[in-house]
Design a protein around this motif. Structure first.
Motif, short mmCIF file in Angstrom:
data_model
loop_
_atom_site.label_atom_id
_atom_site.label_comp_id
_atom_site.label_asym_id
_atom_site.label_seq_id
_atom_site.Cartn_x
_atom_site.Cartn_y
_atom_site.Cartn_z
N SER A 427 0.68 -0.74 0.13
CA SER A 427 -0.11 -0.12 0.31
C SER A 427 0.74 1.10 0.21
O SER A 427 0.91 1.98 -0.69
CB SER A 427 -0.60 0.03 1.39
N LEU A 428 1.90 0.97 0.85
CA LEU A 428 3.20 2.97 0.72
C LEU A 428 3.55 2.83 -0.49
O LEU A 428 3.66 3.61 -0.61
CB LEU A 428 3.74 2.33 2.12
N ALA A 429 4.09 1.36 -0.93
CA ALA A 429 4.75 1.37 -2.17
C ALA A 429 3.49 2.15 -3.01
O ALA A 429 4.04 2.59 -4.40
CB ALA A 429 5.32 0.51 -2.52
N ASP A 430 2.50 1.43 -3.06
CA ASP A 430 1.75 2.42 -4.61
C ASP A 430 1.25 3.20 -4.03
O ASP A 430 1.54 4.23 -5.47
CB ASP A 430 -0.01 1.44 -4.18
N ASP A 431 1.29 4.34 -2.99
CA ASP A 431 1.48 5.73 -2.88
C ASP A 431 2.70 6.19 -3.70
O ASP A 431 2.73 7.49 -4.16
CB ASP A 431 1.11 5.84 -1.05
N VAL A 432 3.67 5.91 -3.37
CA VAL A 432 5.36 6.44 -3.15
C VAL A 432 5.50 6.56 -5.23
O VAL A 432 5.46 7.59 -6.11
CB VAL A 432 5.97 5.13 -3.36
N GLU A 444 10.85 10.55 -5.75
CA GLU A 444 9.77 10.50 -5.00
C GLU A 444 9.88 8.37 -5.03
O GLU A 444 9.67 8.51 -3.92
CB GLU A 444 8.45 10.54 -5.88
N LEU A 445 10.49 8.07 -5.95
CA LEU A 445 11.40 6.65 -5.96
C LEU A 445 11.86 6.76 -4.71
O LEU A 445 12.10 5.44 -5.38
CB LEU A 445 11.56 6.43 -6.90
N ALA A 446 13.14 7.66 -4.67
CA ALA A 446 14.23 7.19 -3.42
C ALA A 446 14.28 6.77 -2.76
O ALA A 446 15.17 6.47 -1.56
CB ALA A 446 14.65 8.51 -3.41
N VAL A 447 12.43 7.00 -1.87
CA VAL A 447 12.44 6.29 -0.32
C VAL A 447 12.68 5.32 -0.43
O VAL A 447 12.72 4.58 0.35
CB VAL A 447 10.75 6.94 -0.65
N LYS A 468 13.73 3.56 -9.60
CA LYS A 468 14.37 4.70 -10.03
C LYS A 468 15.87 4.03 -10.02
O LYS A 468 16.11 5.30 -10.96
CB LYS A 468 14.83 4.55 -8.18
N ASP A 469 16.29 3.38 -10.33
CA ASP A 469 18.33 2.52 -10.54
C ASP A 469 17.42 2.83 -12.12
O ASP A 469 19.06 3.34 -13.16
CB ASP A 469 18.36 1.55 -10.42
N ILE A 470 16.35 2.96 -13.02
CA ILE A 470 16.16 2.51 -14.42
C ILE A 470 16.53 4.52 -14.47
O ILE A 470 17.21 5.25 -16.23
CB ILE A 470 14.75 2.19 -15.04
N CYS A 471 15.44 5.34 -13.88
CA CYS A 471 15.42 6.72 -14.26
C CYS A 471 17.14 7.18 -14.00
O CYS A 471 17.40 7.67 -14.26
CB CYS A 471 14.26 7.48 -12.64
#
Length: 585
Positions: A427-432, A444-447, A468-471
């Protein structure tokens, strides 16, 4: 006492709790000796003495009512120590109790010492000072005859010539020569001296007219009206007067006769309060002491500690265990009302069985955790008393609160602390991911990258970390690596949520339109298939909304459908280019 306690009250609660835990530890380790019981009683008593002293300090910041309550607790515990704790040892020594009662009176009614301090500044005519006679009378009533005699010798009419006798010298001599009984000496011999002294009092004080000296003489005679004067004029506590009455009418009284003497005094003297808590202590009715103390003090603090203490003696009848559980539950509830979880746990987990832990768990889970400090205290209390399920629920509830407040880092910390399930971290990952979808800001993905432990247990969080690594690869120009990773997360694993596929394709537009062909025809067909699955999905409109949210704020003309069309065209061009690259020369 539901209000938050003062500093003095908190200090007293802490000191009592430490002594209580030590006492329980000794009791549970085996039998406890009478000497150990006496030591623990003294520790409780010392805590009350210190708290009483604190209430009189300038910076105490306690109400008069609280100060009086703590002083009353101290008086009562001290008297319980005499009658309950040391009663057996006093009885073994003959039962003489007046000496202990006089010490008790001097300890708890300090008017004599306060008046003596007022006299220090006086250089002459001491007897004209308003504190002179109150000091003398109080000292006499507390059996401090030497000190009273010294004050009487400062009287302006006290003759310096030893051969001269007047009323002041007479009373001073009678005061100084009053016999005192000491345990171990012959009671018959003492009573002979007492009767001789008492006859001197009757013979030598009949003509005294000075009201102050006459009052002292009447006290020596045991005159009931004189004791009433102590109540009316000197505002003495009834118990202080009762002890003075025993001093002058029954100086050899033994412990077992105290209740009978109290009842006899109550029949003769209206000032004796036989319903007062101190009277109940003298009666030896321990159960009534516990109940009345709870009602008078407005807290179970006194009762619960006295009960646990008395449960190791012969003063309590059957049912002590049930009483202990009741008082412990009630006192634990007081700490709960104060949000003092350490205190609540200490008492509710002791001798309360499952009911105590059940009540503690219920209250802990009902706490409104507004701050991380509060949540940490509740969580630690759960762990301390092995309420593991409650500890996990506290972490989940507070983590969700932080998640709603947009604090994903802190939220994940709490989820991990509570042994988070995949559902919570997902659920938290979906929020991220949703925040990223709205901004396309890789920060935002650094979390997700900060919590590799949780990412290993949650595929959704794992995907966020990999994306985040891809970005980062795209940002640094490492397009080949980025393109390979995109194909992996979209086609070779189930990490990526379907609603996020279209956002991945949007981010890959620069790679699809790059001068170099970064995706093979096979990979491009796989991406086209992903786009088709999104468009044919029954959740298509919901997926499109996550795109529309980003672009509506910048340009109403540029909507989600435009983005999808751009992706479709880019994929078609890339497919054609990849086929040409792969065609044989």
């Amino acid at each position: 006492m539901n209000a938050q306690p003062s500093t003095v009250q908190r200090t007293l609660q802490r000191d009592f709790r430490v002594t209580f835990e030590d006492l329980i530890g000794v009791v549970e380790s085996g039998s406890i000796s009478s000497d150990q019981l006496a030591e623990f009683s003294q520790r409780f008593q010392q805590s009350l003495r210190d708290a009483t002293a604190l209430t009189t300090s300038p910076n105490a910041n306690v109400s008069e009512q609280e100060a009086q309550r703590i002083a009353a607790m101290y008086r009562c515990w001290h008297l319980c120590d005499i009658f309950f704790t040391r009663g057996d040892s006093i009885s073994k020594m003959g039962g003489f109790v007046l000496g202990e009662l006089l010490k008790w009176s001097a300890e708890h009614f300090a008017e004599a010492d306060r008046h003596r301090l007022d006299l220090v500044r006086c250089k002459s005519n001491f007897d004209e000072h308003p504190s002179f006679w109150p000091a003398v009378v109080h000292l006499v009533c507390q059996g401090r005859m030497k000190e009273a005699s010294q004050l009487l010798q400062l009287h302006s009419r006290y003759p310096r010539d030893e051969m001269v006798t007047n009323a002041v010298r007479t009373v001073e001599e009678l005061t100084r020569r009053m016999p005192v009984y000491h345990p171990g000496t012959s009671r018959t011999e003492f009573m002979g001296k007492w009767q001789t002294w008492h006859k001197h009092v009757l013979d030598r004080t009949a003509d005294i007219t000075d009201p102050h000296l006459a009052l002292i003489a009447r006290l020596f005679k045991g005159d009931d009206d004189a004791f009433q004067t102590l109540i009316d004029k000197y505002r003495m506590h009834w118990m202080e007067v009762l002890i003075a009455r025993i001093l002058f009418t029954a100086p050899t009284i033994v412990l077992v006769d105290m209740h009978a003497h109290l009842q006899a005094a109550a029949e003769r003297c209206a000032w004796v309060d036989e319903y007062d808590l101190l009277s109940v202590v003298i009666s030896g009715d321990a159960h009534t002491v516990l109940e009345q103390a709870r009602d008078e003090f407005g807290t179970c603090m006194f009762s619960v500690h006295l009960l646990i203490f008395l449960s190791q003696t012969n003063w309590l009848a059957d049912g002590a265990e049930q009483d202990a559980e009741y008082y412990l539950l009630e006192y634990g509830q007081e700490f709960i009302d104060q949000h003092n979880w350490t205190g609540a746990g200490s008492y509710l987990s002791s001798r309360c069985g499952e009911e105590g832990l059940r009540r503690l768990e219920k209250k802990l889970l009902s706490v409104t955790m507004r701050t991380e400090k509060c949540a940490t205290q509740v969580w630690r209390c759960c762990l301390q008393y092995h309420l593991n399920a409650a500890a996990a629920q506290v972490c989940r509830v507070f983590g969700q609160k932080l998640q709603r407040e947009g604090k994903p880092v802190s939220a994940i910390t709490w989820f991990i602390r509570g042994g988070a399930t995949d559902e919570l971290t997902r659920s938290l990952a979906d929020d991220v991911l949703l925040r990223y979808a709205r901004t396309h800001d890789a920060a935002e993905l650094a979390v997700a990258q900060q919590f590799t432990q949780a990412a290993g247990r949650c595929q959704r969080l794992q995907f966020a970390a990999k994306y985040k690594d891809i970005c980062d690869h795209v940002q640094s120009g490492n397009f080949a690596h980025a393109s390979g990773a995109v194909i992996e997360i979209l086609t070779e694993t189930t990490l990526a949520p379907k609603w996020f596929w279209v956002h991945v394709l949007i981010d890959m537009l620069p790679l699809l339109e790059h001068d170099d062909v970064l995706f093979s025809s096979f990979d491009t067909r796989s991406l086209i298939q992903c786009l088709e699955e999104v468009e044919l999905s029954h959740c298509r409109d919901e997926y499109m909304q996550t795109i529309a949210h980003k672009y509506m704020k910048r340009s109403r003309a540029r909507n989600a459908e435009d983005e999808v069309e751009k992706i479709r065209m880019a994929l078609a061009r890339n497919l054609a280019r990849s086929l040409l690259v792969q065609a044989p020369a």
